[in-house]
Design a protein around this motif. Structure first.
Motif, PDB file in Angstrom:
ATOM      1  N   PHE A  62     -17.009  30.024  23.077  1.00  0.00           N
ATOM      2  CA  PHE A  62     -18.045  31.047  23.171  1.00  0.00           C
ATOM      3  C   PHE A  62     -17.954  31.786  24.499  1.00  0.00           C
ATOM      4  N   ASP A  63     -18.183  33.096  24.438  1.00  0.00           N
ATOM      5  CA  ASP A  63     -18.116  33.918  25.647  1.00  0.00           C
ATOM      6  C   ASP A  63     -19.517  34.169  26.195  1.00  0.00           C
ATOM      7  N   ALA A  64     -19.614  35.027  27.197  1.00  0.00           N
ATOM      8  CA  ALA A  64     -20.900  35.303  27.849  1.00  0.00           C
ATOM      9  C   ALA A  64     -21.893  35.961  26.903  1.00  0.00           C
ATOM     10  N   GLY A  65     -21.384  36.598  25.862  1.00  0.00           N
ATOM     11  CA  GLY A  65     -22.262  37.219  24.872  1.00  0.00           C
ATOM     12  C   GLY A  65     -22.647  36.291  23.746  1.00  0.00           C
ATOM     13  N   ASN A  66     -22.244  35.007  23.863  1.00  0.00           N
ATOM     14  CA  ASN A  66     -22.533  33.983  22.851  1.00  0.00           C
ATOM     15  C   ASN A  66     -21.851  34.274  21.513  1.00  0.00           C
ATOM     16  N   LYS A  67     -20.699  34.943  21.601  1.00  0.00           N
ATOM     17  CA  LYS A  67     -19.843  35.138  20.444  1.00  0.00           C
ATOM     18  C   LYS A  67     -18.607  34.253  20.596  1.00  0.00           C
ATOM     19  N   TYR A  68     -17.997  33.902  19.481  1.00  0.00           N
ATOM     20  CA  TYR A  68     -16.885  32.943  19.524  1.00  0.00           C
ATOM     21  C   TYR A  68     -15.533  33.597  19.235  1.00  0.00           C
ATOM     22  N   THR A  69     -14.505  33.065  19.894  1.00  0.00           N
ATOM     23  CA  THR A  69     -13.146  33.555  19.729  1.00  0.00           C
ATOM     24  C   THR A  69     -12.210  32.365  19.599  1.00  0.00           C
ATOM     25  N   ARG A  70     -11.247  32.469  18.726  1.00  0.00           N
ATOM     26  CA  ARG A  70     -10.291  31.377  18.528  1.00  0.00           C
ATOM     27  C   ARG A  70      -9.377  31.256  19.731  1.00  0.00           C
ATOM     28  N   ILE A  71      -9.144  30.019  20.177  1.00  0.00           N
ATOM     29  CA  ILE A  71      -8.320  29.801  21.376  1.00  0.00           C
ATOM     30  C   ILE A  71      -7.070  28.993  21.065  1.00  0.00           C
ATOM     31  N   ASN A  72      -6.889  28.509  19.840  1.00  0.00           N
ATOM     32  CA  ASN A  72      -5.662  27.764  19.521  1.00  0.00           C
ATOM     33  C   ASN A  72      -4.832  28.485  18.480  1.00  0.00           C
TER      34      ASN A  72
END
Length: 433
Positions: free
Chosen positions: A423-433
């Motif tokens: 999760f980023d500062a905007g509380n949205k999620y991004t795949r990291i693997n």
């Protein structure tokens, strides 16, 4: 072996795609391993079958009308998953009908609710009265346990795009229950190992007390302890609870390094209260039931740096799939399980096409075959290509937007991609693997 025979819970391990945890179900496959690299043994691919293990595909034209229903969450604790799942179903219906290859599909959409209501039973009763051949749903494992006997007892296929409870693997369903989502054995291994890999020595869990929650918590805990960690607290709550003060107090009193939240949308209440109590927001771990866009729910930065797991391929890697979903439903902001829903409908239609029969049990008898679990078919990646091959009398092995879906004898996929998200500062999620 007939798809109607229920065998052991064993699985085969498929291959690893670089940067993606693509694994088969093996009790402790990921224990002590990085989530970046899992090497499958060379002899572990799904076995091919001999001629006795699959059905003949007759060449020729088709003239089929297939009616399917859905029991997906329009209300309740998983309502955020309903729109992408229903969009996936509708997009698949559109693609099948547009192919013009002798099969027309009609979808009837109904609500599954959650386990606090009888919505799913009412919906299934309605769908069965309309003579559907298959029902896509439910999303919740707990809800599916309330309707599986009703559906399969009627000779209708139940196909979930999101059920992950291991209880369904050997459930007595007459070979009529299938799913494109992997068992929680997989997600739990990935999540537990990730928590340990992040340097956490102790773990607390807040867990929904149902088949999904307790199963996923068990496999997460098993993987974490096998990696050298210690589970210091595990507290339960029930669907329908709205106050979690006692659970928060109990788990934080154990002073864990990290807390895993095995919940549905109860996370919207639990997370602000946890962080408000002084627990660091970047030490929370989420799961597929609550990995969501919280930009409108949490204060900026509340969970920045926290992580979660979600089965399925990265939607950013699926070409124009998400664009086409938005054409079906322009309001979509989340795409969780849309691909699994799309593939469920495609596989049902291909099984009906292969057997030239839209009845539930004949469809089930071809489902493993068209997925590549038996029959040694030609690899295909869309409905039109697959149906053209079946029309010519050829076997097919469908791989879809949710990945290589090869089914085992229990109706479970033999491999899966488990995404790790941050999760980023905007509380949205991004795949990291």
């Amino acid at each position: 072996m007939s798809v109607f025979a229920k065998a052991s819970a064993s699985r085969s391990v498929r291959t690893l795609v670089t940067g993606v945890a693509l694994v088969g179900v093996s009790a402790l496959l990921l224990t002590g391993c990085s989530n970046d690299a899992v090497t499958a043994p060379s002899d572990s691919a799904a076995p091919s079958a001999d001629a006795a293990d699959f059905n003949t595909v007759e060449a020729g034209d088709r003239d089929l009308t297939l009616k399917i229903g859905t029991a997906l969450p329009q209300s309740g604790g998983l309502a955020f998953l309903g729109p992408p799942e229903e969009a996936g179903v509708q997009l698949a219906v559109n693609d099948i009908n547009a192919a013009g290859l002798g099969i027309t599909v009609e979808a009837i959409f109904r609500d599954s609710g959650d386990t606090t209501t009888d919505t799913a039973t009412v919906s299934v009763t309605d769908l069965l009265s309309q003579d559907v051949s298959a029902i896509v749903g439910a999303a919740s494992s707990g809800v599916s346990k309330t309707i599986i006997d009703q559906i399969t007892g009627a000779g209708v296929v139940q196909f979930s795009p999101a059920n992950t409870s291991d209880a369904f693997t050997t459930y007595d369903d007459n070979g009529l229950y299938w799913r494109t989502a992997p068992s929680d054995v997989l997600q739990g291994e990935v999540l537990g190992t990730q928590i340990a890999d992040d340097g956490n020595a102790t773990l607390g869990l807040i867990v929904l007390n149902d088949a999904y929650g307790t199963g996923l918590a068990k496999y997460t805990s098993d993987a974490f302890t096998a990696a050298g960690g210690e589970v210091v607290a595990e507290v339960l709550f029930n669907e329908g609870d709205s106050n979690f003060a006692s659970q928060i107090a109990e788990v934080t009193a154990a002073d864990p390094d990290a807390i895993a939240l095995v919940t549905f949308d109860q996370a919207k209440v639990i997370v602000p209260a946890l962080v408000g109590s002084g627990f660091p927001g970047d030490k929370l771990y989420f799961v597929d039931g609550n990995v969501a866009d919280y930009s409108a729910d949490f204060a900026a930065g509340l969970i920045e740096g926290s992580k979660g797991t979600l089965p399925g391929l990265d939607t950013a890697s699926l070409g124009d799939f998400t664009t086409r979903l938005l054409e079906v439903d322009p309001t979509l902001t989340d795409y969780s399980y849309a691909a699994e829903s799309y593939d469920a409908v495609i596989l049902i239609a291909l099984a009906a096409y292969a057997g030239n029969d839209v009845s539930g049990e004949p469809i089930a008898s071809y489902l493993r075959q068209v997925s590549g679990g038996t029959g040694d078919g030609t690899k295909v990646t869309d409905f039109a290509e697959a149906a053209a091959a079946l029309k010519a009398g050829d076997q097919v092995d469908y791989d879809g937007f949710s990945g290589p879906i090869t089914f085992d004898e229990n109706g479970d996929p033999t491999g899966a991609s488990i995404g790790i998200y941050e999760f980023d500062a905007g509380n949205k999620y991004t795949r990291i693997n």
